[in-house]
Every structure is written in structure tokens, then in C-alpha cells.
Design a protein around this motif. Structure first.
Motif, short mmCIF file in Angstrom:
data_model
loop_
_atom_site.label_atom_id
_atom_site.label_comp_id
_atom_site.label_asym_id
_atom_site.label_seq_id
_atom_site.Cartn_x
_atom_site.Cartn_y
_atom_site.Cartn_z
N SER A 85 0.83 -1.21 0.00
CA SER A 85 0.00 0.00 0.00
C SER A 85 0.86 1.26 0.00
O SER A 85 0.43 2.31 -0.50
CB SER A 85 -0.93 0.01 1.21
N ALA A 86 2.07 1.18 0.57
CA ALA A 86 2.97 2.33 0.58
C ALA A 86 3.54 2.61 -0.81
O ALA A 86 4.18 3.66 -1.01
CB ALA A 86 4.09 2.11 1.57
N HIS A 87 3.33 1.72 -1.76
CA HIS A 87 3.77 1.95 -3.14
C HIS A 87 2.67 2.55 -4.00
O HIS A 87 2.87 2.75 -5.21
CB HIS A 87 4.23 0.63 -3.77
N VAL A 88 1.51 2.82 -3.41
CA VAL A 88 0.35 3.28 -4.18
C VAL A 88 -0.10 4.63 -3.65
O VAL A 88 -0.53 4.74 -2.49
CB VAL A 88 -0.81 2.26 -4.11
N ALA A 89 0.00 5.67 -4.47
CA ALA A 89 -0.53 6.99 -4.11
C ALA A 89 -2.02 7.01 -4.36
O ALA A 89 -2.52 6.37 -5.30
CB ALA A 89 0.17 8.07 -4.92
N ASN A 90 -2.75 7.75 -3.54
CA ASN A 90 -4.21 7.72 -3.61
C ASN A 90 -4.79 8.72 -4.60
O ASN A 90 -5.93 9.15 -4.46
CB ASN A 90 -4.81 7.96 -2.22
N SER A 91 -4.01 9.10 -5.61
CA SER A 91 -4.49 9.98 -6.68
C SER A 91 -3.62 9.74 -7.91
O SER A 91 -2.57 9.09 -7.84
CB SER A 91 -4.43 11.45 -6.25
N THR A 92 -4.08 10.27 -9.03
CA THR A 92 -3.32 10.14 -10.27
C THR A 92 -2.23 11.21 -10.32
O THR A 92 -2.54 12.41 -10.33
CB THR A 92 -4.24 10.26 -11.49
N VAL A 93 -0.98 10.79 -10.35
CA VAL A 93 0.15 11.72 -10.32
C VAL A 93 1.04 11.46 -11.54
O VAL A 93 1.89 10.57 -11.51
CB VAL A 93 0.98 11.56 -9.02
N PRO A 94 0.85 12.20 -12.63
CA PRO A 94 1.75 12.03 -13.78
C PRO A 94 3.15 12.52 -13.45
O PRO A 94 3.37 13.22 -12.47
CB PRO A 94 1.08 12.88 -14.87
N SER A 95 4.09 12.16 -14.29
CA SER A 95 5.49 12.47 -14.01
C SER A 95 5.75 13.97 -13.94
O SER A 95 6.64 14.41 -13.22
CB SER A 95 6.38 11.85 -15.08
N ALA A 96 4.97 14.77 -14.67
CA ALA A 96 5.18 16.21 -14.64
C ALA A 96 4.87 16.80 -13.27
O ALA A 96 5.30 17.90 -12.95
CB ALA A 96 4.31 16.89 -15.70
#
Length: 502
Positions: A218-229
Motif C-alpha cells: 500500500s505504501a507503493h500506491v498513491a491515492n491519486s493520479t500523479v503524472p510524471s510532470a
């Protein structure tokens, strides 16, 4: 003349305001209801649905026009007298202040990628990201949406050959349900198969065995969409693991070309794990980045961990005496170089107690702040830097990579086995020597202490670091505006006459 010019401006404004509404039809009197040329919406609205169709005139593929249909209330209109320009008046059909008019249909159009496709604008290039948001129509017309979206991020993991990480997720039903749902929006930082295969069996069992697997994954998963930019230096991402955060560190790389330093790229790290493939796969419910190692994390802050570890008791006492431990309990990313108790034993006897005296508050703050930097710098990113700005500005710490081991200050203090200890608000490194500012002289502020025969303690420097001959990484940025420690503001308990060097 100025008054006459102002009158002309006001007259033109009134005429423009007046001409924005149509003249009432002949035969109508002031107060009679009238039919407007354009309805004015107000009150409640009802969404009727959305339709899509391929957009015409586009060079790029898979571009559609989406039409959203609404039914909205309108204002009633009546004939009203409006005067303008030298007393001239006109009857106009204007809206009233009520929403009892008839319901009308309203449509809103937008151009976007067709269902199941996306643009190639998920590059790390910030200029491309700017164009994607501010010149969307130009991108759709010329480049279109050539990238097909996967169903879910679980499909992405299989597509990018992160099968080992995918198998671990499959063993945790709650996490598998979230990542398999198209209703969720997540970002997965997936270690490569090589990174997992290189771990010892004991380490794998500790990270992914039993109840630890859910926390680690779960610590490898952010709870939102985060593109590289959006993976910018100092960024903080919340994860699906309770009280565990991901801290982003970005090192910009420059190359010396004659008299100029030219940026040739950047390298991005998340809690010390380098993002080797950005935006590796995009799905309907998020995207996947590939990292080169398992991401470490902790649900405790730096101050909490220092307080629980007995080998940092002296340093923790100094943090408490200065009041700075309060800031090491916040979520802002920090890097702390924590001297062990053995390191303080190399100083003259009685120095820690002497620093707690009210007359030595300046020396106490200077010494403590020199051990704190920004943002969360693990050894993986430190080895790419030449210097690290501390909260005791303008002092910085020289950083060197000697035979694969990171050393700080000109006295080359190594970051060995005690390095890279993750925390909820950054990372701290255990060091075997105390870094003493040039402005602190123990013999003058603590005349009663016993002199030591130990070698001189390492000091920081304010001069510019020596650049590398060809490839030069950027120096670590200092604390940003508004930072409670780095701004130079007076901290709680700090004498009024104390000012941090700027």
C-alpha cells in the motif's frame, strides 16, 4: 479636459451596457413582459446526459467532441427604461430578479480524447505539460490521442513486466480490489522484477510476509493520479497505507559546455527509489511508474524515531531544548543528519549541557539547524549532488561520493550503515561526528568544559563548492518561502536578538 475625457468614457460604457440588451418591440410599455433574444440561466439545472462523436478537421487520431446536455431554469424578462448619454432613454427587454422563467435546453461542448485513448502529453517535459493544459486544442488537432488506455493498473503491471510485484498484490484481496476497480484513481510505483529478485529471502519475508505485505504494498500506491510532470522536488504524496507518505526528490543534471552549464535532464526519486520509467503505462483508473527498488516508508516522524532510539539521546535532548523537535513532527519533508551519543563524546566534556544554557541559545540553534536540510535526501540522490543547503543559511554541506559511499562536509563524514532511515516526514542519517558551525567556539562559550584531545570536529562552509569537470548536478534547494525554520523568523523560545544568517 480630464473631466471631459472621463465623461466620454462613462458615456461609452453606459452606451455599451445599454446596447447589450435589445430594444423592446413596438407597442410594449414599461413593465410589460417580453421575449428575450437570449435566455439568461438561473436556478436549478438538470443533467440530461453526454454524447460523443468523432471530431472533424483533426490531423491526430482518436479525437472526439463531447456534448453535455442540460435543462436549466431561466429568468423572466420585462420592458425596462434605461437612460444613457446626455439623458437619452430607451425601452429595453431586460431580465428580472427572479427565476420563474421556462426551463430550456442547454448544451456545452468540449474536445477531448475518445474513450479508451489518451495523449502523449504524459512526458516529464514540463513545457509539454504546459501546452497540454493551455493549448489542448492545438495538441488534439496536430497530434491526437495515439496512446491506448489499459483497463486497470493491474493490467498495466502485466503490460510493463512487473509480474513479481503484481503477484504480491494479488495476495492482498483488499488492495487487489482497489487496483482492479475502474472507479478508483491511483498511482502505482512498481519495482522491477530484477529489484525484487535481488533481495534476500529474509528481506522478502520481512517486507511481504504475513501482515507486512499489505503495508509494504500500500505504501507503493498513491491515492491519486500523479503524472510524471507533477513529480516535483519536495512533493509529498499520500499513499493507501495509513500515515505513510512518499517524498519526491528531483535532481537536475547539467553538463558543462564551454562557459555554459546546460541542463541535460533530471533524475527523480521517491523515498530514495529512483523512478527509472516515468508514465510507463496509463489506465482508466490511474497510471504506473517503474522504480528501481522497493520503496521504504515509516508511519513515525523523525522526532519520534530519534526519541525511541537510545543512541540519539543527546541529540534529541538538544532538539527538545531548542524547540525544533516540534518542526520535526510535521509532514514537511526533512533530511536530518543525527549525531550519535558516541559522536558527542568526541566533544569537550560538558558541551551538551553548556549548550542548553540560556546564554548559549544562539550556539544551540546554529548547531542543531546545521544538521537539518530540505527535502528528503536519501543517499541515492545525495550521491548526485555536490552540496546540500542546510536550514542554517547560508551554510551548506559539501557532498561527495567516495568509492560508492556518500560523505558530507570537507572532513568527509561517511554515511554508512546508519543512513537512509525513512520517516513519515523525510529521512534521517546516523553520523559518527558532530558538525560544528564556524561561528561556534566551545572554549569561549563554555570556559568551564574540559578540553578534548580528539581530532577537530568537522565544520560547514559558506564558500562555493567545487564543480565536477563535466557533469554537474544541481545543488539542493534551500528551504522555500514560508518555511517555519528556514524563513529566519523567530522560533518559539528563541531570544528576540537571535537572527538566522541569511
Amino acid at each position: 479636459m480630464k473631466a471631459f475625457s472621463l465623461l466620454l468614457v462613462l458615456t461609452a460604457a453606459l452606451q455599451g451596457e445599454c446596447h447589450s440588451f435589445p430594444t423592446a418591440a413596438p407597442g410594449l410599455s414599461e413593465g410589460d413582459p417580453c421575449t428575450p433574444s437570449r435566455a439568461v440561466g438561473c436556478g436549478d439545472s438538470e443533467f440530461l446526459g453526454e454524447t460523443s462523436a468523432p471530431e472533424t478537421g483533426m490531423v491526430g487520431p482518436n479525437v472526439c467532441r463531447f456534448t453535455r446536455n442540460y435543462r436549466i431554469g431561466t429568468r423572466t424578462h420585462s420592458v425596462q427604461r434605461r437612460c444613457f448619454g446626455w439623458g437619452r432613454c430607451r425601452l429595453q427587454c431586460r431580465p428580472n430578479n427572479d427565476c420563474s422563467g421556462p426551463m430550456v435546453n442547454f448544451t456545452r461542448n468540449r474536445t477531448d480524447c475518445c474513450e479508451g485513448f489518451t495523449t502523449a502529453a504524459s512526458s516529464s517535459d514540463s513545457i509539454y505539460w504546459y501546452r497540454h493544459h493551455h493549448h489542448r486544442h492545438s495538441i488534439f488537432r496536430n497530434e491526437g490521442c495515439p496512446v491506448a488506455l489499459m483497463g486497470t493498473v493491474m493490467d498495466c503491471l502485466e503490460n510493463v513486466n512487473a509480474t513479481a510485484f503484481q503477484s504480491f498484490i494479488s495476495s492482498v484481496p483488499e488492495l487487489l480490489e482497489i487496483l482492479s476497480s475502474e472507479d478508483s484513481q491511483v498511482t502505482v510505483f512498481a519495482p522491477t522484477d530484477e529489484a525484487l529478485e535481488g533481495l534476500d529471502a529474509a528481506v522478502l519475508a520481512e517486507l511481504f510476509g504475513g501482515g507486512a505485505a499489505e503495508v509494504t504494498l500500500s505504501a507503493h500506491v498513491a491515492n491519486s493520479t500523479v503524472p510524471s510532470a507533477k513529480l516535483v522536488n519536495g512533493g509529498v504524496l499520500r499513499t493507501l497505507a495509513e500515515n505513510r507518505l512518499l517524498h519526491v526528490t528531483e535532481v537536475q543534471m547539467f553538463q558543462r559546455r564551454g562557459y555554459f552549464r546546460v541542463k541535460v535532464g533530471e533524475r527523480t526519486f521517491v523515498n530514495g527509489a529512483e523512478v527509472v520509467v516515468k508514465d510507463a503505462c496509463q489506465a482508466r483508473n490511474g497510471l504506473v511508474h517503474i522504480v528501481d527498488s522497493v520503496i521504504p516508508s515509516s508511519d513515525q516522524t523523525i522526532a519520534e524515531q530519534l526519541g525511541e532510539d537510545s543512541q540519539f539521546s543527546i541529540f534529541k535532548d538538544l532538539l527538545d531544548a531548542s524547540g525544533i523537535s516540534v518542526y520535526l513532527n510535521r509532514t514537511n519533508p526533512r533530511t536530518v543528519f543525527a549525531p550519535t551519543d558516541e559522536a558527542f563524546q568526541q566533544l569537550p566534556d560538558g558541551v551538551p549541557e553548556c549548550l542548553k544554557l540560556e546564554s548559549n541559545r544562539r550556539a544551540l540553534y546554529s548547531l542543531v539547524l546545521l544538521h537539518i536540510a530540505y527535502p528528503a535526501e536519501y543517499t541515492s540522490s545525495l550521491r548526485l549532488r555536490s552540496s546540500l543547503t542546510t536550514f542554517l543559511r547560508p551554510f551548506y554541506l559539501r557532498v561527495q561520493d567516495i568509492n560508492g559511499t556518500v560523505h558530507i562536509t570537507r572532513d568527509e563524514i561517511p554515511l554508512g550503515e546508519g543512513a537512509d532511515r525513512p520517516a513519515r516526514n523525510g529521512v534521517f542519517h546516523a553520523i559518527g561526528e558532530v558538525i560544528v558551525p564556524d561561528s561556534v567556539d566551545f572554549e569561549s562559550i563554555c570556559p568551564d568544559v574540559e578540553p578534548t584531545t580528539q581530532p577537530p570536529t568537522p565544520t560547514a562552509t559558506t564558500s562555493s563548492p567545487d564543480p565536477e569537470p563535466s557533469m554537474i548536478p544541481s545543488a539542493s534547494p534551500g528551504p522555500g518561502p514560508g518555511d517555519p525554520i528556514g524563513s529566519g523568523d523567530i522560533l518559539p523560545g528563541l531570544p528576540v536578538e537571535f537572527e538566522l544568517p541569511m
